[in-house]
Design an enzyme around this catalytic site. Structure first.
Site, mmCIF file in Angstrom:
data_model
loop_
_atom_site.group_PDB
_atom_site.id
_atom_site.type_symbol
_atom_site.label_atom_id
_atom_site.label_comp_id
_atom_site.label_asym_id
_atom_site.label_seq_id
_atom_site.Cartn_x
_atom_site.Cartn_y
_atom_site.Cartn_z
ATOM 1 N N LEU A 68 -20.850 17.787 -36.378
ATOM 2 C CA LEU A 68 -21.606 16.915 -37.394
ATOM 3 C C LEU A 68 -22.776 16.066 -36.810
ATOM 4 O O LEU A 68 -23.400 15.305 -37.535
ATOM 5 C CB LEU A 68 -20.538 15.755 -37.579
ATOM 6 N N ARG A 69 -23.404 16.571 -35.771
ATOM 7 C CA ARG A 69 -24.784 15.709 -35.205
ATOM 8 C C ARG A 69 -25.723 15.888 -35.958
ATOM 9 O O ARG A 69 -26.432 15.231 -36.272
ATOM 10 C CB ARG A 69 -24.956 16.503 -33.820
ATOM 11 N N GLY A 70 -25.757 17.085 -36.530
ATOM 12 C CA GLY A 70 -27.152 17.459 -37.423
ATOM 13 C C GLY A 70 -27.043 16.520 -38.791
ATOM 14 O O GLY A 70 -27.973 15.702 -39.218
#
Length: 367
Positions: free
Chosen positions: A298-300
């Site tokens: 979920l970093r993006g």
């Protein structure tokens, strides 16, 4: 460092302080808009997670980063503190300063320029993280800690040139500190922790090898820069540099008002960032883009949200628009895509294409 002293009529007097070396002004840098935008957004919100700049040699990467550090306003620090501790924010204080504040003691405050730390390529882990003097700790019962580059970089910028040539373990240490905001050194059962909040900027030349995908993914943004091809623009860049080298002060004076204006915009953006809103529907669409691009984790999603808000604050607005997201989405996602050896599509083009589909835009960006 203390001012040098001179001897006059048999007594020592302080000589005039040495003048700072002039730095090429940020607002005078021509082109490389992608790199400049990524750097500015990380200054507004350091939690974006830093920038990886990949590009040809001699494209002004180091010049731009030094110019940015010089542009930033002075910050309040605790005087003579090795960690550039904040006088009132506990999250940005070393342990000794925090204890003083908790005991109600006054701490001496000084103003200083934002630090830019250059990490040398051959740096050891001790040089980066700091070391603990075990002998002193055992004999005197004190935590004898010798601060490293991460301590010096707290509340500043840490620049690693040719990060793709750095040992993977060291890159991991840097990314861990950048993400958590703390550096912990442990040796022989003794542990020392200090704040290490900095904007991590890495640069490299793709010809010398790519960074491993799992490390690349941990950089918030990825800017690609190319050598300027247009002859007129190249001439302008060369002339500017020559003019600066011949008479730095006069050149700086020419750009002073632009520098001051940009500095104020950054300060205003930092202050208004918390008030910026991002509509729920837009957040869903950002996550849909990440999902359709098959981005792991979920970093993006998180970085794209943060970067869009930072850009909105920089533009002096309170609500994120589709165009704000459009301007940052490629910077935030292009390096997170899985590489298909049979695919020749440039990652930036692929992100743009999926973005247009999800947001219902034409290729030219008109909805």
């Amino acid at each position: 460092m203390a001012n040098p002293t001179a001897v006059e009529n048999g007594r020592s007097v302080h000589a005039a302080p040495l003048r700072r070396r002039p730095v090429f002004p940020f607002t005078a840098i021509v082109g490389q808009e992608e790199m400049k935008l990524a750097l500015l957004l990380n200054i507004i919100d350091p939690k974006i997670g830093g920038v990886m700049i990949m590009g040809d040699r001699g494209t002004g990467k180091s010049t731009t980063i030094r110019a940015l550090a010089d542009l930033l306003p002075e910050i309040a620090v605790v005087a003579d503190d090795p960690f550039n501790s904040h006088p009132s924010d506990p999250e940005l204080m070393g342990d000794a300063v925090r204890q003083q504040v908790e005991q109600g003691l006054d701490v001496p405050v000084a103003k200083q320029k934002v630090t830019m730390v250059d990490l040398p390529l051959g740096a050891t882990e001790d040089r980066v993280c700091g070391t603990i003097d075990i002998e002193k700790a055992l004999s005197e019962g004190v935590k004898a800690f010798e601060p490293g580059l991460l301590a010096k970089a707290n509340r500043g910028i840490l620049y690693v040139d040719e990060v793709n040539l750095l040992d993977d373990h060291l890159v991991d240490v840097l990314l861990d500190s950048a993400a958590s905001g703390w550096n912990t050194v442990e040796r022989e059962g003794i542990s020392v922790r200090h704040p290490a909040r900095f904007v991590l900027v890495g640069s490299g030349n793709p010809e010398e090898g790519e960074l491993r995908p799992q490390l690349l993914d941990r950089f918030g943004m990825h800017a690609e820069i190319r050598t300027v091809k247009e002859p007129a623009l190249r001439v302008q860049i060369v002339e500017q540099r020559t003019e600066f080298d011949q008479d730095p002060q006069s050149f700086l004076d020419t750009y002073q008002s632009q520098q001051t204006e940009l500095q104020q915009r950054l300060v205003n953006a930092q202050e208004s960032l918390k008030q910026v809103t991002l509509d729920y529907d837009l957040r869903v669409k950002i996550s849909q883009v990440c999902s359709e691009l098959d981005v792991d984790g979920l970093r993006g999603d998180i970085v794209t949200n943060r970067a869009a808000k930072a850009l909105t604050a920089f533009e002096g607005r309170a609500e994120v628009t589709v165009q704000d997201i459009r301007r940052v989405v490629t910077l935030c996602l292009r390096h997170r895509l899985r590489k298909d050896p049979l695919e020749s599509i440039d990652s930036g083009y692929k992100v743009d294409k999926v973005f247009n589909q999800v947001f219902g835009l034409q290729e030219d960006g008109q909805g």
